[in-house]
Design an enzyme around this catalytic site. Sequence first.
Site, PDB file in Angstrom:
ATOM      1  CB  SER A 148      -3.552   3.120   0.214  1.00 35.44           C
ATOM      2  OG  SER A 148      -2.910   2.233  -0.687  1.00 35.44           O
ATOM      3  CG  HIS A 170      -1.928  -0.616   2.834  1.00 38.00           C
ATOM      4  ND1 HIS A 170      -3.077  -1.340   3.024  1.00 38.00           N
ATOM      5  CD2 HIS A 170      -2.245   0.361   1.955  1.00 38.00           C
ATOM      6  CE1 HIS A 170      -4.055  -0.802   2.292  1.00 38.00           C
ATOM      7  NE2 HIS A 170      -3.562   0.221   1.640  1.00 38.00           N
TER       8      HIS A 170
END
Length: 151
Positions: free
Chosen positions: A29, A85
């Site tokens: 991610s 992230h």
Amino acid sequence: MALVYMFTGIFGNVLSSVGYPEKISVGASGAIMGIIGCSAAHTAVTWEHAEPVLRNTQVFSIGLSLVMLIAIGAAVPDRIDNWTHAGGFISGLCVGLCYFRKYCVSDLAKVVCVCAGVGIVCATVCLFVILFGYPEGLGIVEDGRFWAAHN
């Protein structure tokens, strides 16, 4: 793009290990957020040269991706590694601004791209710390003073 993917994934996981030192996180991610950040930088740098339909599509897709990921990350912060992230997005944005500066016409615009990259990093880190809290273990002791003041 493969180098951007690798770099942003590594940077995102390094930031995760700083933000969550007690957790081990794996996944792609951070690298995916890096690609989104690099795409955002490309959109910003080539804004004047792109067709309006393409600009609108890029802004919509990047914005929707970010809104969805931030909403999910805020809804379940204990299950989502928000530091990865943020690290992936920040590093992708910086890599993109530095790489795509060659599309800028003037030297001043190139300097602005690099300065914007640095400014975005600082602003994003500050905003992220405000939203999700200051990670433990970064040198702040319980009474709020920096650890260097105690050594």
